[in-house]
Scaffold this motif. Structure first.
Motif, PDB file in Angstrom:
ATOM      1  N   ILE A   2     -13.112   0.187   9.581  1.00  0.00           N
ATOM      2  CA  ILE A   2     -12.539  -1.161   9.583  1.00  0.00           C
ATOM      3  C   ILE A   2     -11.954  -1.520   8.220  1.00  0.00           C
ATOM      4  O   ILE A   2     -10.878  -2.110   8.131  1.00  0.00           O
ATOM      5  CB  ILE A   2     -13.597  -2.194  10.037  1.00  0.00           C
ATOM      6  N   VAL A   3     -12.637  -1.160   7.155  1.00  0.00           N
ATOM      7  CA  VAL A   3     -12.130  -1.472   5.815  1.00  0.00           C
ATOM      8  C   VAL A   3     -11.050  -0.476   5.401  1.00  0.00           C
ATOM      9  O   VAL A   3     -10.121  -0.822   4.679  1.00  0.00           O
ATOM     10  CB  VAL A   3     -13.296  -1.485   4.791  1.00  0.00           C
ATOM     11  N   PHE A   4     -11.136   0.754   5.903  1.00  0.00           N
ATOM     12  CA  PHE A   4     -10.191   1.807   5.532  1.00  0.00           C
ATOM     13  C   PHE A   4      -8.781   1.533   6.062  1.00  0.00           C
ATOM     14  O   PHE A   4      -7.799   1.802   5.354  1.00  0.00           O
ATOM     15  CB  PHE A   4     -10.703   3.141   6.076  1.00  0.00           C
ATOM     16  N   ILE A   5      -8.651   1.019   7.257  1.00  0.00           N
ATOM     17  CA  ILE A   5      -7.332   0.870   7.888  1.00  0.00           C
ATOM     18  C   ILE A   5      -6.382  -0.018   7.080  1.00  0.00           C
ATOM     19  O   ILE A   5      -5.250   0.386   6.801  1.00  0.00           O
ATOM     20  CB  ILE A   5      -7.478   0.405   9.350  1.00  0.00           C
ATOM     21  N   PRO A   6      -6.779  -1.229   6.655  1.00  0.00           N
ATOM     22  CA  PRO A   6      -5.828  -2.005   5.851  1.00  0.00           C
ATOM     23  C   PRO A   6      -5.537  -1.357   4.495  1.00  0.00           C
ATOM     24  O   PRO A   6      -4.415  -1.450   3.994  1.00  0.00           O
ATOM     25  CB  PRO A   6      -6.504  -3.360   5.667  1.00  0.00           C
ATOM     26  N   MET A   7      -6.520  -0.685   3.921  1.00  0.00           N
ATOM     27  CA  MET A   7      -6.288  -0.016   2.645  1.00  0.00           C
ATOM     28  C   MET A   7      -5.324   1.149   2.820  1.00  0.00           C
ATOM     29  O   MET A   7      -4.511   1.436   1.941  1.00  0.00           O
ATOM     30  CB  MET A   7      -7.602   0.439   2.040  1.00  0.00           C
ATOM     31  N   ALA A   8      -5.401   1.836   3.942  1.00  0.00           N
ATOM     32  CA  ALA A   8      -4.480   2.934   4.221  1.00  0.00           C
ATOM     33  C   ALA A   8      -3.049   2.417   4.307  1.00  0.00           C
ATOM     34  O   ALA A   8      -2.113   3.054   3.799  1.00  0.00           O
ATOM     35  CB  ALA A   8      -4.871   3.628   5.524  1.00  0.00           C
ATOM     36  N   TYR A   9      -2.888   1.274   4.903  1.00  0.00           N
ATOM     37  CA  TYR A   9      -1.552   0.673   4.986  1.00  0.00           C
ATOM     38  C   TYR A   9      -1.012   0.367   3.594  1.00  0.00           C
ATOM     39  O   TYR A   9       0.124   0.714   3.268  1.00  0.00           O
ATOM     40  CB  TYR A   9      -1.616  -0.596   5.843  1.00  0.00           C
ATOM     41  N   VAL A  10      -1.815  -0.254   2.766  1.00  0.00           N
ATOM     42  CA  VAL A  10      -1.382  -0.640   1.420  1.00  0.00           C
ATOM     43  C   VAL A  10      -1.049   0.598   0.581  1.00  0.00           C
ATOM     44  O   VAL A  10      -0.077   0.594  -0.173  1.00  0.00           O
ATOM     45  CB  VAL A  10      -2.476  -1.488   0.725  1.00  0.00           C
ATOM     46  N   ILE A  11      -1.809   1.650   0.721  1.00  0.00           N
ATOM     47  CA  ILE A  11      -1.583   2.849  -0.087  1.00  0.00           C
ATOM     48  C   ILE A  11      -0.388   3.657   0.404  1.00  0.00           C
ATOM     49  O   ILE A  11       0.396   4.170  -0.390  1.00  0.00           O
ATOM     50  CB  ILE A  11      -2.851   3.731  -0.106  1.00  0.00           C
ATOM     51  N   MET A  12      -0.199   3.742   1.716  1.00  0.00           N
ATOM     52  CA  MET A  12       0.818   4.646   2.247  1.00  0.00           C
ATOM     53  C   MET A  12       2.199   4.030   2.433  1.00  0.00           C
ATOM     54  O   MET A  12       3.183   4.753   2.415  1.00  0.00           O
ATOM     55  CB  MET A  12       0.339   5.241   3.569  1.00  0.00           C
ATOM     56  N   VAL A  13       2.293   2.724   2.606  1.00  0.00           N
ATOM     57  CA  VAL A  13       3.609   2.114   2.848  1.00  0.00           C
ATOM     58  C   VAL A  13       4.600   2.403   1.721  1.00  0.00           C
ATOM     59  O   VAL A  13       5.757   2.733   2.001  1.00  0.00           O
ATOM     60  CB  VAL A  13       3.468   0.598   3.129  1.00  0.00           C
ATOM     61  N   PRO A  14       4.229   2.316   0.440  1.00  0.00           N
ATOM     62  CA  PRO A  14       5.212   2.647  -0.600  1.00  0.00           C
ATOM     63  C   PRO A  14       5.717   4.085  -0.535  1.00  0.00           C
ATOM     64  O   PRO A  14       6.821   4.374  -0.997  1.00  0.00           O
ATOM     65  CB  PRO A  14       4.458   2.398  -1.910  1.00  0.00           C
ATOM     66  N   ALA A  15       4.964   4.991   0.027  1.00  0.00           N
ATOM     67  CA  ALA A  15       5.403   6.381   0.153  1.00  0.00           C
ATOM     68  C   ALA A  15       6.516   6.524   1.176  1.00  0.00           C
ATOM     69  O   ALA A  15       7.293   7.475   1.127  1.00  0.00           O
ATOM     70  CB  ALA A  15       4.231   7.271   0.530  1.00  0.00           C
ATOM     71  N   PHE A  16       6.596   5.586   2.087  1.00  0.00           N
ATOM     72  CA  PHE A  16       7.624   5.627   3.128  1.00  0.00           C
ATOM     73  C   PHE A  16       8.683   4.562   2.878  1.00  0.00           C
ATOM     74  O   PHE A  16       9.096   3.859   3.789  1.00  0.00           O
ATOM     75  CB  PHE A  16       6.988   5.445   4.507  1.00  0.00           C
ATOM     76  N   HIS A  17       9.125   4.451   1.631  1.00  0.00           N
ATOM     77  CA  HIS A  17      10.110   3.439   1.268  1.00  0.00           C
ATOM     78  C   HIS A  17      11.425   3.628   2.000  1.00  0.00           C
ATOM     79  O   HIS A  17      12.157   2.688   2.216  1.00  0.00           O
ATOM     80  CB  HIS A  17      10.347   3.445  -0.244  1.00  0.00           C
ATOM     81  N   TRP A  18      11.704   4.840   2.432  1.00  0.00           N
ATOM     82  CA  TRP A  18      12.938   5.110   3.146  1.00  0.00           C
ATOM     83  C   TRP A  18      12.956   4.435   4.516  1.00  0.00           C
ATOM     84  O   TRP A  18      14.010   4.220   5.094  1.00  0.00           O
ATOM     85  CB  TRP A  18      13.180   6.608   3.268  1.00  0.00           C
ATOM     86  N   LEU A  19      11.789   4.075   5.052  1.00  0.00           N
ATOM     87  CA  LEU A  19      11.743   3.369   6.332  1.00  0.00           C
ATOM     88  C   LEU A  19      12.162   1.911   6.203  1.00  0.00           C
ATOM     89  O   LEU A  19      12.669   1.320   7.147  1.00  0.00           O
ATOM     90  CB  LEU A  19      10.326   3.423   6.915  1.00  0.00           C
ATOM     91  N   THR A  20      11.933   1.341   5.030  1.00  0.00           N
ATOM     92  CA  THR A  20      12.210  -0.082   4.855  1.00  0.00           C
ATOM     93  C   THR A  20      13.561  -0.347   4.217  1.00  0.00           C
ATOM     94  O   THR A  20      13.967  -1.495   4.109  1.00  0.00           O
ATOM     95  CB  THR A  20      11.116  -0.722   3.979  1.00  0.00           C
TER      96      THR A  20
END
Length: 128
Positions: free
Chosen positions: A101-119
């Motif tokens: 439960i705590v890992f999922i939002p942290m995973a989003y915060v950590i991984m979204v910048p790696a996929f900057h090409w999507l945004t």
């Protein structure tokens, strides 16, 4: 054949996550020591953390820290609570659920910048 109970899996995961955290500590010491070679070398070494594979390793570290911390609380409850050993299996599943439960939002915060090409907006040429 012994199939393992929650206590065995809890012990094994606690040891593995502890070793992973220790490995990160050694990497962190090397990373911080780059400051001794000057700000340019340090800034260049820190750019390594923008790669998606390093972000995945950072994500694994976050998961390890979360599990290790929650399981440590579980171990203290077993040690200091009179009925702790009776509920150790339930507490193991609570530890796993809390970690996820705590890992999922942290995973989003950590991984979204790696996929900057999507945004990024698609490139358009003027005059089309």
């Amino acid at each position: 054949m012994y199939k393992g109970q929650s206590g065995m899996w809890s012990w094994l995961l606690h040891r593995i996550t502890g070793l992973g955290i220790l490995l990160f500590l050694f990497i962190h010491i090397v990373d911080v020591s780059m400051l001794g070679f000057g700000p340019e070398v340090y800034n260049q070494s820190v750019t390594l953390f923008d790669y998606w594979i390093v972000r995945l390793l950072s994500l694994a570290l976050v998961g390890a820290v979360l599990y290790h911390a929650f399981n440590g609380i579980r171990i203290m409850a077993i040690d200091f609570w009179r009925k702790g050993s009776r509920y150790q299996r339930v507490m193991f599943w609570i530890v796993l659920a809390a970690t996820i439960i705590v890992f999922i939002p942290m995973a989003y915060v950590i991984m979204v910048p790696a996929f900057h090409w999507l945004t990024q907006a698609p490139h358009t040429t003027a005059g089309r």
